[in-house]
Design an enzyme around this catalytic site. Structure first.
Site, short mmCIF file in Angstrom:
data_model
loop_
_atom_site.label_atom_id
_atom_site.label_comp_id
_atom_site.label_asym_id
_atom_site.label_seq_id
_atom_site.Cartn_x
_atom_site.Cartn_y
_atom_site.Cartn_z
N ARG A 66 5.43 -12.08 4.07
CA ARG A 66 5.11 -12.83 5.29
C ARG A 66 3.61 -12.86 5.56
O ARG A 66 3.11 -13.75 6.25
CB ARG A 66 5.86 -12.23 6.47
CG ARG A 66 6.07 -13.23 7.59
CD ARG A 66 6.58 -12.61 8.89
NE ARG A 66 7.72 -11.76 8.74
CZ ARG A 66 7.70 -10.43 8.97
NH1 ARG A 66 6.58 -9.85 9.33
NH2 ARG A 66 8.79 -9.72 8.83
N TYR A 69 -2.17 -35.21 21.68
CA TYR A 69 -0.96 -35.48 20.89
C TYR A 69 0.28 -35.10 21.71
O TYR A 69 0.32 -34.03 22.33
CB TYR A 69 -1.08 -34.63 19.64
CG TYR A 69 -0.01 -34.76 18.60
CD1 TYR A 69 0.24 -35.96 17.96
CD2 TYR A 69 0.71 -33.64 18.21
CE1 TYR A 69 1.20 -36.05 16.97
CE2 TYR A 69 1.67 -33.71 17.21
CZ TYR A 69 1.91 -34.92 16.60
OH TYR A 69 2.85 -34.99 15.61
N ASP A 74 -8.10 -29.62 18.66
CA ASP A 74 -7.29 -30.24 17.62
C ASP A 74 -8.24 -31.16 16.84
O ASP A 74 -8.62 -32.23 17.32
CB ASP A 74 -6.14 -31.02 18.25
CG ASP A 74 -5.21 -31.63 17.20
OD1 ASP A 74 -5.66 -31.88 16.07
OD2 ASP A 74 -4.03 -31.87 17.53
N LYS A 96 -1.91 -33.87 7.46
CA LYS A 96 -2.59 -35.16 7.42
C LYS A 96 -3.60 -35.18 6.26
O LYS A 96 -3.21 -35.32 5.12
CB LYS A 96 -3.25 -35.45 8.77
CG LYS A 96 -2.29 -35.21 9.97
CD LYS A 96 -1.17 -36.21 10.04
CE LYS A 96 -0.05 -35.82 10.99
NZ LYS A 96 -0.40 -35.55 12.37
C1 LIG Z 1 0.41 -34.88 13.35
C2 LIG Z 1 -0.47 -34.23 14.35
C3 LIG Z 1 -0.26 -32.92 14.76
C4 LIG Z 1 0.93 -32.12 14.34
O1 LIG Z 1 1.01 -31.88 12.99
P1 LIG Z 1 2.43 -31.65 12.27
O2 LIG Z 1 2.05 -31.04 10.98
O3 LIG Z 1 3.08 -32.99 12.18
O4 LIG Z 1 3.21 -30.70 13.13
C5 LIG Z 1 -1.14 -32.36 15.65
N1 LIG Z 1 -2.18 -33.07 16.13
C6 LIG Z 1 -2.43 -34.32 15.76
C7 LIG Z 1 -3.60 -35.04 16.34
C8 LIG Z 1 -1.58 -34.96 14.89
O5 LIG Z 1 -1.78 -36.23 14.56
#
Ligand SMILES: *Cc1c(COP(=O)(O)O)cnc(C)c1O
Length: 394
Positions: free
Chosen positions: A58, A112, A184, A209
């Protein structure tokens, strides 16, 4: 290695010889149990700092540490990075690491949607109050800070409407009051916006992403500034959060090409955004590099460039006219997420996801993720789409 330029760093970072054993890509080390030579060694290992030492599955293996270290190197001044099974898991762990019952969180109104849901759901249930703020508030955020404010969560630009926040101004207010800042940073990644040097305490990525870049893995990361890592690690361990070595390996493989991919995504998106501004069917293009995007001056000051995600507002028309545009596109998939090599188009309706500010526009919104296809093919596709829209709008 921190003096190297970013394109060099994404190729080299995290590839320690003891982790790669001479193989170019650090291999997948899968593990739950780690075996010890003796009871004494087992006890000693448990008592020592397990950071980047095999202890139990883990806590990771060299596969996860390699990607985590590479992400840390991209944020000068950062202490360390932890990986999570998704971007949302990373956001949740970071917020739970810094907030306690009775605290107040300031959250950007353009964040988001799942981040908002976390604040309005789990955090609220545990006695944490969230106040949403106008993303263009800048230094005015001081007016919202109270003695209970413990964290400010930014997303810049917002991933639906692309307002750019004045991060240094907000950080200055936070630092003067001992408030933790989280960003973020999924849209820019540390390549276009190194967040820790701007004073951010926790730089968060949905690695799903651009880091992964191929639309086939869920992965998240939190990179902590100096002095901020221990509480993140403690909370993450208590939550039992870990990312699989196979997913981390794919993330690391994606990272090696992220600089060239981002460059191409950015150039094509800019070209398409500029083309859209000249179209009569389009009222506004929401792209931080365009002068009329809210926060554009801040973008020019703080960012090194733009990535491949932006939106545009249609000139009038309804839901059906917007669907006529999107449904017939040949090169754009219709689906959530972004940052992969393929283009995507979705309808977005920010009016449903705001409380501190009101979203008003001339027509419905379309969000585009510009992939690595030829930009002129994408423009021709959008041109036909806008013609369908104009016909349906009447
Ligand atoms: C997609 C996204 C997330 C979340 O990511 P996941 O891997 O899909 O949980 C967080 N912040 C932004 C701006 C995003 O576009």
């Amino acid at each position: 290695m921190s003096d190297e330029r970013d394109a060099t760093k994404v190729v080299q970072a995290g590839r320690k010889p003891e982790w790669t054993q001479g193989i170019v890509n650090p291999p997948v080390w899968r593990a739950s149990t780690i075996l010890y030579d003796s009871v004494a060694e087992l006890r000693a290992r448990g008592a020592a700092d397990t950071h980047h030492k095999l202890f139990y599955g883990r806590r990771g293996t060299p596969t996860q540490w390699s990607l985590a270290d590479a992400l840390t190197e991209l944020e000068p001044g950062a202490e360390a990075t932890l990986l999570y099974p998704s971007g949302v898991a990373a956001i949740a762990a970071a917020l739970l690491a810094v907030l306690a019952p009775g605290d107040q969180l300031l959250l950007a109104d353009n964040a988001y949607d799942p981040t908002r849901n976390l604040a309005n759901g789990l955090l609220k249930r545990f006695g944490i109050e969230t106040v949403f703020y106008d993303p263009l508030i800048g230094a005015g955020i001081a007016g919202l800070c109270t003695e209970r404010t413990r964290a400010i969560f930014m997303e810049s630009p917002g991933s639906l409407t692309f307002e750019v926040q004045d991060i240094p101004a907000i950080v200055a207010v936070a630092k003067a009051r001992g408030i933790t800042t989280l960003l973020d940073n999924t849209w820019a990644t540390p390549l276009l916006l190194p967040a820790i040097p701007l004073g951010i305490d926790y730089s968060i990525l949905a690695c799903t992403k651009y880091v992964v870049g191929h639309s086939d893995v869920m992965l998240g990361s939190v990179t902590a500034a100096a002095g901020q890592y221990q509480r993140l690690r403690a909370t993450t361990y208590q939550l039992g959060q870990t990312a699989s070595p196979d997913d981390a390996w794919l993330g690391a493989r994606g990272l090696r090409t992220m600089a060239v991919r981002l460059d191409q995504h950015g150039r094509s998106a800019r070209k398409i955004a500029e083309w859209l501004t000249g179209r009569p069917e389009v009222a506004r293009v929401l792209h931080p590099a365009l002068p009329d995007c809210p926060g554009h001056e801040t973008f020019v000051r703080d960012f090194r460039g733009a990535s491949g995600l932006f939106s545009f507002v249609l000139n009038g028309g309804d839901e059906a006219a917007r669907a006529a545009l999107i449904d017939g596109l040949q090169h754009f998939g219709i689906g959530y997420s972004w940052g992969g090599y393929e283009s995507l188009a979705i309808p977005v309706d920010p009016q449903h996801h705001r409380t501190a500010t009101k979203w008003e526009a001339e027509g419905p919104l379309v969000r585009l993720q510009i992939g690595l296809e030829d930009a002129d093919d994408l423009i021709a596709d959008l041109e036909a789409g806008l013609a369908r829209f104009a016909k349906a709008r009447g």
